[in-house]
Design an enzyme around this catalytic site. Structure first.
Site, PDB file in Angstrom:
ATOM      1  N   ASP A   1       8.784  -6.313   3.652  1.00  0.00           N
ATOM      2  CA  ASP A   1       8.552  -5.713   4.964  1.00  0.00           C
ATOM      3  C   ASP A   1       9.842  -5.028   5.383  1.00  0.00           C
ATOM      4  OD1 ASP A   1       6.294  -5.598   6.971  1.00  0.00           O
ATOM      5  OD2 ASP A   1       8.047  -5.942   8.251  1.00  0.00           O
ATOM      6  N   SER A   2       9.714  -3.840   5.918  1.00  0.00           N
ATOM      7  CA  SER A   2      10.922  -3.071   6.240  1.00  0.00           C
ATOM      8  C   SER A   2      10.721  -2.275   7.512  1.00  0.00           C
ATOM      9  CB  SER A   2      11.277  -2.145   5.074  1.00  0.00           C
ATOM     10  OG  SER A   2      10.159  -1.375   4.705  1.00  0.00           O
TER      11      SER A   2
ATOM     12  N   SER B   1       0.840  -1.198   0.000  1.00  0.00           N
ATOM     13  CA  SER B   1       0.000   0.000   0.000  1.00  0.00           C
ATOM     14  C   SER B   1       0.878   1.252   0.000  1.00  0.00           C
ATOM     15  CB  SER B   1      -0.888   0.008   1.245  1.00  0.00           C
ATOM     16  OG  SER B   1      -0.065  -0.067   2.391  1.00  0.00           O
TER      17      SER B   1
ATOM     18  N   LYS C   1      20.222   7.518  -2.828  1.00  0.00           N
ATOM     19  CA  LYS C   1      19.627   6.698  -1.768  1.00  0.00           C
ATOM     20  C   LYS C   1      19.581   5.236  -2.202  1.00  0.00           C
ATOM     21  CE  LYS C   1      15.554   5.540   0.884  1.00  0.00           C
ATOM     22  NZ  LYS C   1      14.119   5.664   1.161  1.00  0.00           N
TER      23      LYS C   1
ATOM     24  N   PHE D   1      11.231   9.509   2.063  1.00  0.00           N
ATOM     25  CA  PHE D   1       9.982   9.449   2.840  1.00  0.00           C
ATOM     26  C   PHE D   1      10.310   8.956   4.244  1.00  0.00           C
ATOM     27  CE2 PHE D   1       9.014   4.837   3.047  1.00  0.00           C
ATOM     28  CZ  PHE D   1       9.931   4.333   2.129  1.00  0.00           C
ATOM     29  N   GLY D   2       9.279   8.868   5.061  1.00  0.00           N
ATOM     30  CA  GLY D   2       9.417   8.270   6.402  1.00  0.00           C
ATOM     31  C   GLY D   2      10.582   8.848   7.193  1.00  0.00           C
ATOM     32  N   PHE D   3      11.466   7.956   7.647  1.00  0.00           N
ATOM     33  CA  PHE D   3      12.567   8.354   8.523  1.00  0.00           C
ATOM     34  C   PHE D   3      13.769   8.928   7.761  1.00  0.00           C
ATOM     35  CE2 PHE D   3      10.244   4.887  10.661  1.00  0.00           C
ATOM     36  CZ  PHE D   3       9.862   5.549  11.825  1.00  0.00           C
TER      37      PHE D   3
HETATM   38  P1  ITT Z   1       2.976  -2.332   3.102  1.00  0.00           P
HETATM   39  O1  ITT Z   1       2.971  -3.186   4.366  1.00  0.00           O
HETATM   40  O2  ITT Z   1       1.621  -2.184   2.503  1.00  0.00           O
HETATM   41  O3  ITT Z   1       4.024  -2.753   2.125  1.00  0.00           O
HETATM   42  P2  ITT Z   1       3.957  -0.231   4.906  1.00  0.00           P
HETATM   43  O4  ITT Z   1       4.424   1.178   4.690  1.00  0.00           O
HETATM   44  O5  ITT Z   1       2.957  -0.460   6.013  1.00  0.00           O
HETATM   45  O6  ITT Z   1       3.388  -0.799   3.517  1.00  0.00           O
HETATM   46  P3  ITT Z   1       5.902  -1.801   6.339  1.00  0.00           P
HETATM   47  O7  ITT Z   1       4.901  -2.482   7.210  1.00  0.00           O
HETATM   48  O8  ITT Z   1       7.020  -2.620   5.737  1.00  0.00           O
HETATM   49  O9  ITT Z   1       5.215  -1.115   5.093  1.00  0.00           O
HETATM   50  O10 ITT Z   1       6.504  -0.578   7.146  1.00  0.00           O
HETATM   51  C1  ITT Z   1       7.675   0.024   6.731  1.00  0.00           C
HETATM   52  C2  ITT Z   1       7.814   1.393   7.409  1.00  0.00           C
HETATM   53  O11 ITT Z   1       9.216   1.587   7.759  1.00  0.00           O
HETATM   54  C3  ITT Z   1       7.483   2.512   6.449  1.00  0.00           C
HETATM   55  O12 ITT Z   1       6.099   2.851   6.491  1.00  0.00           O
HETATM   56  C4  ITT Z   1       8.395   3.639   6.936  1.00  0.00           C
HETATM   57  O13 ITT Z   1       7.824   4.295   8.053  1.00  0.00           O
HETATM   58  C5  ITT Z   1       9.638   2.882   7.402  1.00  0.00           C
HETATM   59  N1  ITT Z   1      10.588   2.737   6.282  1.00  0.00           N
HETATM   60  C6  ITT Z   1      10.922   1.596   5.614  1.00  0.00           C
HETATM   61  N2  ITT Z   1      11.784   1.853   4.617  1.00  0.00           N
HETATM   62  C7  ITT Z   1      11.994   3.177   4.632  1.00  0.00           C
HETATM   63  C8  ITT Z   1      12.762   4.061   3.832  1.00  0.00           C
HETATM   64  O14 ITT Z   1      13.447   3.625   2.781  1.00  0.00           O
HETATM   65  N3  ITT Z   1      12.729   5.352   4.122  1.00  0.00           N
HETATM   66  C9  ITT Z   1      12.030   5.819   5.164  1.00  0.00           C
HETATM   67  N4  ITT Z   1      11.259   5.082   5.970  1.00  0.00           N
HETATM   68  C10 ITT Z   1      11.238   3.751   5.710  1.00  0.00           C
END
Ligand code: ITT
Length: 201
Positions: free
Chosen positions: A80-81, A12, A179, A155-157
């Site tokens: 998953d990340s 998503s 990146k 994005f994110g962190f």
């Molecule tokens: P799906 O499960 O639908 O794939 P999600 O965003 O919920 O989407 P995850 O459960 O794997 O995915 O959560 C990963 C989170 O970790 C993501 O939403 C970010 O907050 C953080 N994250 C992972 N990789 C990142 C990146 O490359 N840069 C910044 N934040 C990252």
């Protein structure tokens, strides 16, 4: 394009799709988001702190969702990340998405205020299902959490994550290409590509 070179990414998260495209499209794959009746998959995540187990669960759920549909012959990618901070016992880890949405980067820098041990790593566990076979890969990117939020890319962190392999800038201050060359996701996807012995070779 033959079906096996088209990958449906079950996620998503549009940022994951953008990054997967940047890494895999030059190698001959096309990446589309898996949409079931117009919506991305809404995974039930198992209670575990292990990203490998969560990815396995995501691929099982995806295969169940596409069974009997027009997508059943396509290759499926899941990932998953998360961000694992050493001094916080690996937190936020599998809770990264939730923590990002709630306390965000400001909250993380506040928790670590005055802390000199700022080591952390990003991890991504990808699974690609193709022609009845599973290809797995773990990508890790070591770094540290910056004291302030810097940069507006990624994005994110990313604006608080400084990769060890860089020059002190956060991922938020780097181009997408830079990146991807260092990131957990870039590494994980390149390992998958090597396992697949890609179509452009
Ligand atoms: P799906 O499960 O639908 O794939 P999600 O965003 O919920 O989407 P995850 O459960 O794997 O995915 O959560 C990963 C989170 O970790 C993501 O939403 C970010 O907050 C953080 N994250 C992972 N990789 C990142 C990146 O490359 N840069 C910044 N934040 C990252």
């Amino acid at each position: 394009m033959p079906k096996k070179f088209k990958i449906l990414f079950a996620t998503s998260n549009q940022n994951k799709i953008k990054e997967a495209r940047a890494v895999l499209e030059p190698l001959g794959y096309s990446i589309q988001q898996l949409l079931i009746q117009g919506s991305p998959p809404d995974f039930i995540e198992p209670q575990t702190e292990d990203i490998e187990r969560i990815s396995k669960s995501k691929v099982d759920q995806s295969l169940e969702m596409i069974s009997g549909t027009e997508f059943s012959d396509f290759s499926i990618l899941v990932e998953d990340s998360g961000l694992f901070i050493n001094d916080l016992g690996g937190f936020p880890g599998v809770y990264s998405s939730y923590v990002q949405k709630t306390i965000g980067n400001h909250g993380i820098t506040k928790i670590l205020e005055g802390n000199n041990n700022r080591q952390a790593e990003y991890r991504a566990y990808s699974i690609l299902y193709q022609d009845g076979k599973y290809f797995n890969s773990l990508g890790i990117c070591s770094g540290e959490i910056s004291t302030e939020i810097r940069g507006s890319h990624g994005f994110g962190f990313d604006p608080i994550f400084i990769p060890d392999s860089g020059d002190g800038r956060t991922f938020g201050e780097m181009s997408q290409l830079e990146k991807d060359s260092k990131s957990h996701r870039g590494k994980s996807l390149r390992i998958l590509y090597d396992e697949l012995r890609g179509p452009s070779e």
